[in-house]
Every structure is written in C-alpha cells, then in structure tokens.
Design a protein around this motif. Structure first.
Motif, mmCIF file in Angstrom:
data_model
loop_
_atom_site.group_PDB
_atom_site.id
_atom_site.type_symbol
_atom_site.label_atom_id
_atom_site.label_comp_id
_atom_site.label_asym_id
_atom_site.label_seq_id
_atom_site.Cartn_x
_atom_site.Cartn_y
_atom_site.Cartn_z
ATOM 1 N N ILE A 1 2.435 -14.762 -2.475
ATOM 2 C CA ILE A 1 1.231 -15.437 -1.965
ATOM 3 C C ILE A 1 -0.013 -14.651 -2.356
ATOM 4 C CG2 ILE A 1 -0.030 -16.067 0.139
ATOM 5 C CD1 ILE A 1 2.191 -18.055 -0.682
ATOM 6 N N LYS A 2 0.065 -13.328 -2.314
ATOM 7 C CA LYS A 2 -1.075 -12.523 -2.762
ATOM 8 C C LYS A 2 -1.364 -12.803 -4.238
ATOM 9 C CE LYS A 2 -1.028 -8.582 0.400
ATOM 10 N NZ LYS A 2 -0.896 -7.106 0.498
ATOM 11 N N GLN A 3 -0.322 -12.844 -5.071
ATOM 12 C CA GLN A 3 -0.515 -13.129 -6.498
ATOM 13 C C GLN A 3 -1.148 -14.506 -6.688
ATOM 14 O OE1 GLN A 3 -0.217 -11.054 -9.044
ATOM 15 N NE2 GLN A 3 0.356 -9.503 -7.549
ATOM 16 N N TYR A 4 -0.671 -15.485 -5.925
ATOM 17 C CA TYR A 4 -1.228 -16.836 -5.981
ATOM 18 C C TYR A 4 -2.718 -16.813 -5.602
ATOM 19 C CZ TYR A 4 -2.337 -21.547 -4.343
ATOM 20 O OH TYR A 4 -2.945 -22.764 -4.127
ATOM 21 N N SER A 5 -3.041 -16.108 -4.518
ATOM 22 C CA SER A 5 -4.432 -16.050 -4.042
ATOM 23 C C SER A 5 -5.330 -15.326 -5.037
ATOM 24 C CB SER A 5 -4.489 -15.350 -2.683
ATOM 25 O OG SER A 5 -3.749 -16.095 -1.727
ATOM 26 N N PRO B 1 -10.215 -14.391 -8.466
ATOM 27 C CA PRO B 1 -10.082 -13.055 -9.059
ATOM 28 C C PRO B 1 -10.873 -11.965 -8.321
ATOM 29 C CG PRO B 1 -10.522 -14.695 -10.743
ATOM 30 C CD PRO B 1 -10.693 -15.375 -9.424
ATOM 31 N N ASN B 2 -11.920 -12.318 -7.592
ATOM 32 C CA ASN B 2 -12.710 -11.327 -6.853
ATOM 33 C C ASN B 2 -12.060 -10.909 -5.534
ATOM 34 O OD1 ASN B 2 -14.762 -11.380 -8.798
ATOM 35 N ND2 ASN B 2 -15.677 -13.191 -7.847
ATOM 36 N N LEU B 3 -11.045 -11.625 -5.114
ATOM 37 C CA LEU B 3 -10.422 -11.379 -3.820
ATOM 38 C C LEU B 3 -9.856 -9.966 -3.716
ATOM 39 C CD1 LEU B 3 -9.524 -12.374 -1.061
ATOM 40 C CD2 LEU B 3 -7.487 -13.322 -2.148
ATOM 41 N N LYS B 4 -9.231 -9.487 -4.759
ATOM 42 C CA LYS B 4 -8.634 -8.156 -4.717
ATOM 43 C C LYS B 4 -9.707 -7.085 -4.482
ATOM 44 C CE LYS B 4 -4.723 -5.956 -6.740
ATOM 45 N NZ LYS B 4 -3.697 -6.070 -7.724
ATOM 46 N N ASP B 5 -10.850 -7.207 -5.158
ATOM 47 C CA ASP B 5 -11.938 -6.257 -4.954
ATOM 48 C C ASP B 5 -12.500 -6.362 -3.544
ATOM 49 O OD1 ASP B 5 -11.731 -5.283 -7.545
ATOM 50 O OD2 ASP B 5 -13.186 -6.739 -8.327
ATOM 51 N N MET B 6 -12.637 -7.582 -3.045
ATOM 52 C CA MET B 6 -13.141 -7.790 -1.686
ATOM 53 C C MET B 6 -12.181 -7.191 -0.663
ATOM 54 S SD MET B 6 -14.709 -11.656 -2.220
ATOM 55 C CE MET B 6 -14.105 -12.199 -0.691
ATOM 56 N N GLU B 7 -10.901 -7.335 -0.917
ATOM 57 C CA GLU B 7 -9.887 -6.825 -0.008
ATOM 58 C C GLU B 7 -9.930 -5.288 0.052
ATOM 59 O OE1 GLU B 7 -5.095 -7.496 0.632
ATOM 60 O OE2 GLU B 7 -5.945 -7.832 -1.333
ATOM 61 N N THR C 1 -13.675 -8.362 6.225
ATOM 62 C CA THR C 1 -12.498 -8.281 7.081
ATOM 63 C C THR C 1 -11.469 -9.266 6.555
ATOM 64 O OG1 THR C 1 -13.908 -7.752 8.965
ATOM 65 C CG2 THR C 1 -11.643 -8.460 9.444
ATOM 66 N N ILE C 2 -10.538 -8.734 5.795
ATOM 67 C CA ILE C 2 -9.465 -9.537 5.191
ATOM 68 C C ILE C 2 -8.150 -8.867 5.559
ATOM 69 C CG2 ILE C 2 -8.403 -10.235 3.014
ATOM 70 C CD1 ILE C 2 -11.200 -10.231 1.769
ATOM 71 N N TYR C 3 -7.186 -9.664 5.985
ATOM 72 C CA TYR C 3 -5.862 -9.076 6.199
ATOM 73 C C TYR C 3 -4.770 -10.116 5.963
ATOM 74 C CZ TYR C 3 -6.094 -11.084 10.949
ATOM 75 O OH TYR C 3 -6.211 -11.926 12.016
ATOM 76 N N TRP C 4 -3.568 -9.591 5.818
ATOM 77 C CA TRP C 4 -2.381 -10.405 5.558
ATOM 78 C C TRP C 4 -1.340 -10.073 6.623
ATOM 79 C CZ3 TRP C 4 -2.684 -13.541 1.245
ATOM 80 C CH2 TRP C 4 -3.660 -13.223 0.313
ATOM 81 N N TYR D 1 -12.194 -13.645 4.378
ATOM 82 C CA TYR D 1 -13.483 -13.008 4.685
ATOM 83 C C TYR D 1 -14.426 -13.974 5.401
ATOM 84 C CZ TYR D 1 -15.139 -15.494 0.548
ATOM 85 O OH TYR D 1 -15.452 -16.469 -0.360
ATOM 86 N N THR D 2 -14.132 -15.281 5.332
ATOM 87 C CA THR D 2 -14.952 -16.276 6.033
ATOM 88 C C THR D 2 -14.464 -16.514 7.461
ATOM 89 O OG1 THR D 2 -13.570 -18.121 5.296
ATOM 90 C CG2 THR D 2 -15.423 -17.485 3.869
ATOM 91 N N ALA D 3 -13.428 -15.781 7.881
ATOM 92 C CA ALA D 3 -12.772 -15.891 9.193
ATOM 93 C C ALA D 3 -11.798 -17.058 9.273
ATOM 94 C CB ALA D 3 -13.775 -15.940 10.338
ATOM 95 N N ALA D 4 -11.598 -17.776 8.194
ATOM 96 C CA ALA D 4 -10.601 -18.849 8.177
ATOM 97 C C ALA D 4 -9.209 -18.221 8.174
ATOM 98 C CB ALA D 4 -10.779 -19.722 6.946
ATOM 99 N N GLU D 5 -8.305 -18.822 8.930
ATOM 100 C CA GLU D 5 -6.916 -18.377 8.944
ATOM 101 C C GLU D 5 -6.106 -19.372 8.113
ATOM 102 O OE1 GLU D 5 -5.638 -18.010 12.996
ATOM 103 O OE2 GLU D 5 -7.080 -16.411 13.411
#
Length: 180
Positions: free
Chosen positions: A96-100, A105-111, A117-120, A137-141
C-alpha cells in the motif's frame, strides 16, 4: 470460530495438495477409484439419501486414512505452500505504501519531514481482511481493505467533521501488483 474455520480451510487445502500429489504416482489406482466413484454416484441417484450418506461416510473415511498416512514433511510442505500465497500484514502495508508513493511521488518526502502528521497502521478485522490505515497530511483517514488470499483491495475515506462515516471511494486495486 475464526481459528476453527481457518484450520478447516488449511486442512482442506493440505488434503487437496496431498491428493493431487498422490494421483500422479498411482494413475491406474486413481482411474479405478474414479470408476468406483462414478458407480457410487449412480447408486446415489437411484437409491436416494441412504446411499448418499454411505458414500459421504466412505469418502470421509478415505480422506481420514489419507491424512493418517501423510508424513510430517508432506503436511508441513502443504501448509507452507498455502501460507506463502497468503499476504501478511507487513506485505500489505509495504504494498500500500508503494501504491501511495506511485500516486503521489512527494508523499515519501512529506512523510519523512516533521511538517506533516502522516502515519500508517495495519490490522486484521473480524472479516479476516487486512486493513491498512493511512492518516493523510490533510487529516483524512484512508483505509485499504485487502483480501489476504487474492490481494483485491477496496478503499474507503473518512474525514472527521466533513463525513459522518467511512465512504467507499470507488477505487480498487490488487496489491499483488505493488508487491516486491
């Protein structure tokens, strides 16, 4: 109840694998057994439920004898094959991380930054689905519900204060496409 069902599925799968292996070694015997099964099936059609009960009992006895004759190695090999096809929670999370990351592509840097605030999180629900929770990071689950056997996945989203409950996004995927 879940463990009993899972054990029953594993036992059935092991028996199928064992029976497939045995049929390759004794082709003449299996042809005879097939003929006997056909004859018994015909008897069931003619005689009714009494014969059907006998056939079922005979088939259970044969399966039980086959299980008793299996060596520990054969049982272990059958279970290992079944287990290797099942997706684990860790594999699901990584896929799922690979899919996201492929979608954003910026998600990994943001994480990796302290700005967002990003978590899995990963767990298995009462339906034996693997559930990967991504808190954006938008608070969406965003939850990914994964079938551990097929890899088929559907996605839901919940945004506190905006939606009342999880809602399917209509997006689906097979995480096996994102597994290493």
């Amino acid at each position: 109840m879940k463990k009993r069902t899972k054990s029953l599925v594993l036992l059935t799968a092991s028996l199928c694998i064992f029976m497939t292996g045995c049929s390759k070694n004794t082709e003449s015997t299996s042809a005879t057994e097939k003929q006997e099964t056909i004859q018994k099936t015909e008897q069931v059609t003619v005689s009714g439920t009494t014969e059907a009960d006998k056939v079922i009992t005979e088939e259970k006895t044969t399966a039980e004898e086959s299980t008793e004759n299996m060596t520990t190695e054969e049982v272990t090999t059958g279970s290992a094959t079944e287990a290797s096809d099942t997706i684990t929670e860790q594999q699901a999370l990584e896929a799922i991380k690979q899919y996201s990351y492929s979608k954003d592509p910026n998600l990994k840097d943001m994480e990796n930054s302290d700005e967002y605030t990003i978590y899995w999180d990963v767990s298995t629900n009462e339906n034996n689905e693997i559930v990967v929770l991504y808190r954006s990071y938008t608070a969406a689950e965003i939850r990914y519900y994964i079938n551990p056997l097929s890899g088929e996945t559907y996605i839901t989203e919940f945004v506190q204060g905006i939606t009342d409950e999880e809602q399917k996004t209509g997006e689906s995927l097979n995480i096996r496409d994102y597994m290493d």
